[in-house]
Write an enzyme that holds these catalytic residues in place. Sequence first.
Site, PDB file in Angstrom:
ATOM      1  N   CYS A  26       0.978  -0.893  -0.097  1.00  0.00           N
ATOM      2  CA  CYS A  26       0.015  -0.042   0.079  1.00  0.00           C
ATOM      3  C   CYS A  26       0.883   1.236   0.011  1.00  0.00           C
ATOM      4  O   CYS A  26       2.115   1.154  -0.519  1.00  0.00           O
ATOM      5  CB  CYS A  26      -0.925   0.187   1.191  1.00  0.00           C
ATOM      6  SG  CYS A  26      -0.146  -0.030   3.007  1.00  0.00           S
ATOM      7  N   HIS A 544       8.317 -22.433  31.563  1.00  0.00           N
ATOM      8  CA  HIS A 544       6.752 -22.402  30.976  1.00  0.00           C
ATOM      9  C   HIS A 544       6.781 -22.662  29.749  1.00  0.00           C
ATOM     10  O   HIS A 544       7.069 -21.707  28.981  1.00  0.00           O
ATOM     11  CB  HIS A 544       5.885 -21.072  31.456  1.00  0.00           C
ATOM     12  CG  HIS A 544       4.649 -21.201  31.238  1.00  0.00           C
ATOM     13  ND1 HIS A 544       3.916 -21.074  30.325  1.00  0.00           N
ATOM     14  CD2 HIS A 544       3.625 -21.172  32.161  1.00  0.00           C
ATOM     15  CE1 HIS A 544       2.864 -20.974  30.121  1.00  0.00           C
ATOM     16  NE2 HIS A 544       2.520 -21.188  31.500  1.00  0.00           N
TER      17      HIS A 544
END
Length: 621
Positions: A26, A544
């Site tokens: 764009c 984690h």
Amino acid sequence: MDNREIAKQVIDALGGRENIKSVAHCATRLRVMVIDESKIDKERAENIEKVKGAFFNSGQYQMIFGTGTVNKIYDQVVALGLPSSTKSEMKSEAAKQGNWFQRSVRTFGDVFVPIIPAIVATGLFMGLRGLLGALGMSLPEDLNVYSQILTDTAFIALPALVVWSTFRVFGGNPVIGIVLGFMLISGSLPNAWAVASAGDVKPTIFFGFIPVVGLQGSVLPAFIIGIIGAKFERFVRKYVPEVLDLLVTPFVTLLVMSILGLFVIGPVFHVVENDILLVTDAILALPFGLPGLLIGGVHQVIVVSGVHHIFNLLESQLIAHNGSNPFNAIITAAMTAQGAATVAVGVKTKNPKLKALAFPAALSAFLGITEPAIFGVNLRYRKPFFLSLIAGAIGGATASLLGLAGTGFGITIIPGTLLYLNGQLLPYLFMVAISFVAGFTLTYLFGFEDEDSEIRPNKVETEEISANTNKDEDIIFSPLDGQLLALDQVNDPVFASGAMGKGVAIKPSGNSLYAPLSGRVEVVFETGHAFAITSARGAEVLIHIGIDTVSMAGLGFEPLVSVGQEVKKGDLLARFDSAKIKAAGLEDVTMVVLTNTSDYEEITIVEATELSHGQKLFVAR
């Protein structure tokens, strides 16, 4: 570096040619449809020369190069063999991405964005007429009539524009849509505004019990009629022989939809629309600047989510019915604060690349486009973004307290000034100044330290931490093979904020998790996605796997240790399946955190990009 070399780096960072479906551009961005987002080296992409920011949105990876430059980079990547596509083709492909709510909001944008230029122009005409009034200048009768034509036509015809655009988006014939829209505001029907003014004009009663008025200024009924009308037209066309299509399909569509629109959908949703406006007006009328405080504080978060186009419907309704738009002023405050935070980063940093990125991004924000500032600067360093939300809330509250309301929508900050020429210019500039000062000051004082711009995993040179056996330090080793990331870059605010402790994140390249130090296993989550180990000296380490992977209920995770078990550095803790994590729509980025950080004076993280399990990761002293 020349543009061809930059293009090569872009392709490599995006995972190579085999990971790229198509590329388009764009005015400012290279827009790339990729096959697998996880193969994008985002840190590397963001640090390519001339890249002013990059982010994944609406199914596309968008790299901000700026006006002019993006055309040259696009030409080079196409010359290197990437498949190109038109923006409409890419939009069609991107429309398939995201959940139903995100797709619905994108549809709002697709319908209302083409209408915005007409509303902007009309709003500017209203502002100019207001300026003349504020200066005490009166127009001759003929010019006064002309000024009313300029300011009223778009709002009178707004339902027709909405039906036209909705037909276009939902695959109907836009010409049939605009004719149907004009039927809703036919001069043969009582004018909705005249009826609402409680004068002598009354609704026309059809069939003895259905009151009907024109839908001048209505948006929601026109939107619903456009959706149903486009789908009905496509349904009719499916069953009409091709030789009769030109005659039968428009006739049946206009007949059926005019009946539904005037006698069913119009009256019902006109009531719904009025109720929405009453609620909106009540919220915007809350005291103490509360509407601006709330909306100004969350607007840029909504922009990040990509669903901000939902405001277009509400703003167009406010303009059509009230002739003013308080949302515009509040949104302006939020965007000004975002740009100001970016200016503060640019002023404070000594990093030349960051300076070159920050100031153009801020200018873009002040012209009404904040994505380069958000994704290119503020979200990358997190604190500037969150402090700009506080500043946006302050500026928004100021806008509400001052009663600011624009005469249009779609433009903000510098160009938005033209929407406040009707006696509101000085209060508007005051609000913008408050928003800027708050955003700049908060970020400069509390939101950015220049070392933040230097300690990035992709910018440091590989340098192994020297081995030592100092009894006053703990060494934590990498539990994974993969790419080192800064903890503040993960998409989890709890870990990114440091609330769980200091540490790092790793983008795994394998599926095995090893013990990062010797010690006792204190926690093994039932779902197998997280482990905690305490060393003999008291270092408490949490590993984690992935973000929000607890939601997978153990699918794809195989823990190989149990609570209370003693492990040595390098022992296999678990196996996991990255493919299943990605299939669940989640990230497999793994956090390694020292949860008792406060027990140490200094945490030194290894300067590296690629890691192997067992490699020194950080030292706690």
